[in-house]
Design a protein around this motif. Structure first.
Motif, mmCIF file in Angstrom:
data_model
loop_
_atom_site.group_PDB
_atom_site.id
_atom_site.type_symbol
_atom_site.label_atom_id
_atom_site.label_comp_id
_atom_site.label_asym_id
_atom_site.label_seq_id
_atom_site.Cartn_x
_atom_site.Cartn_y
_atom_site.Cartn_z
ATOM 1 N N VAL A 27 35.412 50.387 69.297
ATOM 2 C CA VAL A 27 36.306 51.513 69.008
ATOM 3 C C VAL A 27 36.950 51.953 70.317
ATOM 4 O O VAL A 27 36.256 52.283 71.279
ATOM 5 N N HIS A 28 38.272 51.945 70.334
ATOM 6 C CA HIS A 28 38.987 52.323 71.564
ATOM 7 C C HIS A 28 39.963 53.446 71.252
ATOM 8 O O HIS A 28 40.832 53.311 70.384
ATOM 9 N N ARG A 29 39.795 54.561 71.966
ATOM 10 C CA ARG A 29 40.694 55.709 71.807
ATOM 11 C C ARG A 29 41.471 55.899 73.104
ATOM 12 O O ARG A 29 40.891 55.946 74.189
ATOM 13 N N ALA A 30 42.784 55.957 72.984
ATOM 14 C CA ALA A 30 43.631 56.088 74.165
ATOM 15 C C ALA A 30 44.881 56.876 73.818
ATOM 16 O O ALA A 30 45.357 56.855 72.683
ATOM 17 N N LYS A 31 45.404 57.572 74.829
ATOM 18 C CA LYS A 31 46.617 58.356 74.626
ATOM 19 C C LYS A 31 47.838 57.449 74.735
ATOM 20 O O LYS A 31 47.959 56.658 75.677
ATOM 21 N N GLU A 56 27.576 44.573 55.584
ATOM 22 C CA GLU A 56 28.273 44.700 56.864
ATOM 23 C C GLU A 56 29.731 45.107 56.649
ATOM 24 O O GLU A 56 30.258 45.968 57.357
ATOM 25 N N GLU A 57 30.365 44.486 55.676
ATOM 26 C CA GLU A 57 31.765 44.798 55.414
ATOM 27 C C GLU A 57 31.944 46.259 54.993
ATOM 28 O O GLU A 57 32.873 46.947 55.444
ATOM 29 N N LYS A 58 31.028 46.743 54.163
ATOM 30 C CA LYS A 58 31.100 48.136 53.716
ATOM 31 C C LYS A 58 30.893 49.091 54.886
ATOM 32 O O LYS A 58 31.614 50.090 55.029
ATOM 33 N N LYS A 59 29.900 48.791 55.747
ATOM 34 C CA LYS A 59 29.612 49.670 56.876
ATOM 35 C C LYS A 59 30.792 49.724 57.848
ATOM 36 O O LYS A 59 31.159 50.808 58.344
ATOM 37 N N ILE A 60 31.404 48.583 58.106
ATOM 38 C CA ILE A 60 32.533 48.553 59.030
ATOM 39 C C ILE A 60 33.717 49.304 58.441
ATOM 40 O O ILE A 60 34.446 50.002 59.156
ATOM 41 N N GLY A 61 33.913 49.179 57.151
ATOM 42 C CA GLY A 61 34.972 49.945 56.496
ATOM 43 C C GLY A 61 34.757 51.441 56.631
ATOM 44 O O GLY A 61 35.704 52.202 56.880
ATOM 45 N N GLU A 62 33.504 51.872 56.503
ATOM 46 C CA GLU A 62 33.178 53.293 56.664
ATOM 47 C C GLU A 62 33.484 53.754 58.088
ATOM 48 O O GLU A 62 34.049 54.835 58.300
ATOM 49 N N LEU A 63 33.102 52.954 59.062
ATOM 50 C CA LEU A 63 33.344 53.312 60.466
ATOM 51 C C LEU A 63 34.837 53.441 60.742
ATOM 52 O O LEU A 63 35.282 54.393 61.402
ATOM 53 N N ARG A 65 37.266 54.060 58.620
ATOM 54 C CA ARG A 65 37.839 55.234 57.926
ATOM 55 C C ARG A 65 37.487 56.521 58.642
ATOM 56 O O ARG A 65 38.255 57.485 58.635
ATOM 57 N N ARG A 66 36.323 56.533 59.282
ATOM 58 C CA ARG A 66 35.922 57.723 60.034
ATOM 59 C C ARG A 66 36.934 58.018 61.156
ATOM 60 O O ARG A 66 37.164 59.173 61.512
ATOM 61 N N TYR A 67 37.543 56.963 61.691
ATOM 62 C CA TYR A 67 38.535 57.125 62.755
ATOM 63 C C TYR A 67 39.967 57.078 62.222
ATOM 64 O O TYR A 67 40.913 57.010 62.993
ATOM 65 N N GLY A 68 40.100 57.105 60.899
ATOM 66 C CA GLY A 68 41.422 57.157 60.303
ATOM 67 C C GLY A 68 42.229 55.889 60.441
ATOM 68 O O GLY A 68 43.463 55.931 60.529
ATOM 69 N N THR A 69 41.541 54.752 60.437
ATOM 70 C CA THR A 69 42.254 53.479 60.594
ATOM 71 C C THR A 69 41.493 52.393 59.846
ATOM 72 O O THR A 69 40.510 52.660 59.145
ATOM 73 N N SER A 70 41.943 51.172 59.965
ATOM 74 C CA SER A 70 41.236 50.026 59.400
ATOM 75 C C SER A 70 40.828 49.101 60.539
ATOM 76 O O SER A 70 41.425 49.116 61.620
ATOM 77 N N ALA A 71 39.812 48.296 60.294
ATOM 78 C CA ALA A 71 39.289 47.417 61.341
ATOM 79 C C ALA A 71 40.072 46.109 61.388
ATOM 80 O O ALA A 71 40.353 45.511 60.352
ATOM 81 N N GLU A 72 40.404 45.697 62.594
ATOM 82 C CA GLU A 72 41.053 44.399 62.801
ATOM 83 C C GLU A 72 39.975 43.364 63.075
ATOM 84 O O GLU A 72 39.212 43.479 64.022
ATOM 85 N N VAL A 73 39.899 42.346 62.216
ATOM 86 C CA VAL A 73 38.870 41.324 62.359
ATOM 87 C C VAL A 73 39.260 40.366 63.490
ATOM 88 O O VAL A 73 40.387 39.884 63.559
ATOM 89 N N VAL A 74 38.306 40.107 64.375
ATOM 90 C CA VAL A 74 38.505 39.182 65.488
ATOM 91 C C VAL A 74 37.410 38.133 65.423
ATOM 92 O O VAL A 74 36.224 38.463 65.392
ATOM 93 N N TYR A 75 37.805 36.879 65.380
ATOM 94 C CA TYR A 75 36.835 35.792 65.332
ATOM 95 C C TYR A 75 36.531 35.282 66.737
ATOM 96 O O TYR A 75 37.382 35.321 67.624
ATOM 97 N N GLN A 76 35.309 34.807 66.915
ATOM 98 C CA GLN A 76 34.872 34.304 68.213
ATOM 99 C C GLN A 76 35.826 33.242 68.742
ATOM 100 O O GLN A 76 36.256 32.351 68.032
ATOM 101 N N GLN A 77 36.172 33.376 70.015
ATOM 102 C CA GLN A 77 37.060 32.483 70.756
ATOM 103 C C GLN A 77 38.518 32.585 70.311
ATOM 104 O O GLN A 77 39.338 31.762 70.687
ATOM 105 N N ARG A 78 38.806 33.647 69.538
ATOM 106 C CA ARG A 78 40.199 33.947 69.208
ATOM 107 C C ARG A 78 40.511 35.406 69.569
ATOM 108 O O ARG A 78 41.309 36.074 68.918
ATOM 109 N N GLU A 79 39.864 35.886 70.613
ATOM 110 C CA GLU A 79 40.001 37.290 70.995
ATOM 111 C C GLU A 79 41.395 37.561 71.555
ATOM 112 O O GLU A 79 41.864 36.837 72.439
ATOM 113 N N PRO A 80 42.063 38.608 71.062
ATOM 114 C CA PRO A 80 43.376 38.964 71.614
ATOM 115 C C PRO A 80 43.249 39.535 73.017
ATOM 116 O O PRO A 80 42.216 40.118 73.379
ATOM 117 N N SER A 81 44.286 39.382 73.821
ATOM 118 C CA SER A 81 44.236 39.857 75.205
ATOM 119 C C SER A 81 44.057 41.367 75.263
ATOM 120 O O SER A 81 43.453 41.890 76.209
#
Length: 368
Positions: A27-31, A56-63, A65-81
């Protein structure tokens, strides 16, 4: 934080070290510079050997939503810069679980850099996983070897040494070896890693450390797409290769036209890919110490060892549907063009359906 079923646990230390058996939420919060408002980004990183189910999918969805967004799935060795930047510009991925991983194990780690960032991957200890282009950390008993390939750039060498120091237990010796300078006589290193003549050591790797930094690139070719017959592929991995497609792969020092096993009869796509790759090498010739060669690879095939090392995740078994063929199906551009121009073939050339001439597939072979 790590996610296990319906529970989460904060990662208290080594927050830029992930393990391939875990699910991690970042979770990253930035101005925002533009609006001045605080924005929140949530990533869900999934290791290749993690368990990821409904809980796991349900728990991540809850997390999320708590921050007012959706989770972006990142697969191993395909990490965005962007994610690696948030983690401090460096990410290490180890095998196993955070709770059971030990620096006392015999391990091998490859250190790569690009775009100002460093990624470190723990890999299987095998001589074929060693490459002149990068730096490595190899832990053996109470020693950690830091091996600098001749093409390894300063950022990789610095990161490798720091990483070795970070995982060294008390009493562990750190030994630095530089390819071609002081590594040939270290019998222990080569005894554990393997035959010193069997690793990826193409001569062109020596140019990497003194050349303008550049990254391997990939394009998919589809003549039927009139708007974009040649389209950039942001990340190439064995999992993302579509077997019905034809690709142009720029490995910096050599080019490949990769033909999926279900694309070998797509003559217009293959022809366009070959001519485009050859034109690219001509344009790049002035900025290289030599004219890059263009090869044509047809799946199923073994991969040239140095080509495989140009990418983090070009896995041979995955690319070939779960097995490694006993052959390399590779042609020069001259041979490939000749195949595409040939209208008739002798029966002897059509016996092995996995090695048919380029331009043909099994639908072109008359059944007995």
């Amino acid at each position: 934080m790590s996610v296990i079923q319906s529970s989460t646990a904060p990662v208290q230390r080594d927050t830029n070290i992930f393990y391939d058996a875990e699910v991690i939420v970042i979770v990253h919060r930035a101005k925002s510079r533009e609006s001045g408002l605080v924005a929140t980004k949530v990533w869900c990183w999934r290791g290749k050997k993690c368990h990821y189910g409904e809980r796991e999918e349900k728990k991540i969805g809850e997390l999320a939503r708590r921050y007012g967004t959706s989770a972006e799935v990142v697969y191993q060795q395909r990490e965005p810069s962007e994610l690696v930047h948030v983690l401090g510009g460096q990410l290490a991925i180890r095998q196993g679980t955070r709770a059971h991983w030990s620096s006392e194990n015999t391990t091998m780690h490859v250190v790569r850099s690009g775009s100002g960032q460093v990624v470190i991957d723990e890999i299987d200890l095998n001589i074929r996983n060693l490459c002149s282009g990068y730096s490595y950390c190899v832990s053996i008993l109470d020693s950690i070897y830091v091996w600098y390939g001749c093409g390894s750039v300063p950022a990789e060498r610095t990161a490798a040494l720091e990483y070795a120091r970070g995982m060294a237990a008390k009493g562990t010796s750190i030994l630095e070896l530089t390819e071609g300078e002081n590594d040939a006589d270290d019998e222990m290193f080569w005894m554990v890693v393997g035959d010193s003549d069997a690793y990826a050591r193409a001569d062109y790797w020596r140019w990497r450390s003194s050349s303008v930094p550049s990254e391997p690139r990939c394009w998919v070719v589809d003549v039927a797409d009139s708007d974009a017959p040649i389209r950039v592929i942001p990340v190439l991995s064995a999992e993302t290769v579509q077997q019905e497609s034809v690709y142009i792969i720029d490995c910096i020092w050599e080019f490949f036209v990769l033909v999926g096993k279900d694309a070998r009869a797509k003559r217009p796509d293959i022809t366009l890919a070959i001519h485009t790759a050859m034109a690219m090498t001509s344009l790049l010739a002035g900025s290289k110490p030599f004219l890059p060669t263009v090869h044509v690879l047809i799946v199923p095939t073994q991969l040239p060892l140095d080509m495989r090392h140009a990418f983090r995740d070009l896995d041979e078994p995955t690319l070939n549907g779960g097995f490694i063929p006993d052959h390399m199906n590779i042609l020069s551009t001259t041979e490939a063009v000749e195949h595409l121009r040939t209208a008739s073939w002798d029966k002897s050339a059509l016996k092995d359906h996995t090695m048919l001439p380029l331009g043909l597939d099994v639908s072109h072979i008359a059944l007995p």
